[in-house]
Design a protein around this motif. Structure first.
Motif, short mmCIF file in Angstrom:
data_model
loop_
_atom_site.label_atom_id
_atom_site.label_comp_id
_atom_site.label_asym_id
_atom_site.label_seq_id
_atom_site.Cartn_x
_atom_site.Cartn_y
_atom_site.Cartn_z
N GLY A 256 -8.51 -4.44 -8.32
CA GLY A 256 -7.75 -3.59 -9.85
C GLY A 256 -9.02 -2.96 -10.26
O GLY A 256 -10.47 -2.59 -10.14
N ARG A 257 -8.41 -2.60 -12.24
CA ARG A 257 -9.19 -2.17 -13.24
C ARG A 257 -8.92 -3.09 -14.10
O ARG A 257 -8.69 -3.62 -14.45
N SER B 257 -4.44 -5.83 -12.12
CA SER B 257 -5.32 -5.85 -11.05
C SER B 257 -3.96 -4.56 -9.72
O SER B 257 -2.64 -4.74 -9.88
N PHE B 258 -3.97 -3.92 -8.81
CA PHE B 258 -3.68 -3.70 -7.78
C PHE B 258 -2.76 -3.93 -7.19
O PHE B 258 -1.57 -4.36 -6.87
N THR C 167 -1.61 -8.04 2.10
CA THR C 167 -2.55 -7.23 1.38
C THR C 167 -3.47 -6.91 2.43
O THR C 167 -3.91 -7.96 2.89
#
Length: 90
Positions: A49-50, A56-57, A73
């Motif tokens: 993520g960022r 979070s992605f 994932t």
């Protein structure tokens, strides 16, 4: 049995570790020069993520859950082939 050796590729030297497939899954934190972060399990799943957990992605979870989420994932691809009326999933 784990073994390691130095490998030169395209003018850079890397450490190659062989035998990891026989080890229990472990966690790797990938560093970034920005606010992007990633935690990767050697089982094949990840969280990324960022900024913080809110950015979070992929799901931001505990290490044990990330290890177990390899089906959700990570490096897995599904390909659906259509051939007339027939559909095949690879």
């Amino acid at each position: 049995m784990l073994t390691s050796r130095l490998v030169d590729e395209d003018g850079e030297t890397w450490v190659r570790i062989d035998g990891l497939e026989s080890q229990a899954p472990f966690f790797v934190a990938l560093a970034s020069d920005s606010d992007v972060w990633a935690f990767v399990s050697t089982a094949g799943s990840l969280a990324a993520g960022r900024g913080d957990a809110e950015g979070s992605f992929f799901p931001y979870e505990t290490v044990d859950r990330i290890h177990a989420r390899w089906e959700h994932t990570g490096p897995r691809s599904w390909v659906r082939i259509h051939d007339g009326d027939r559909v095949e999933l690879w």
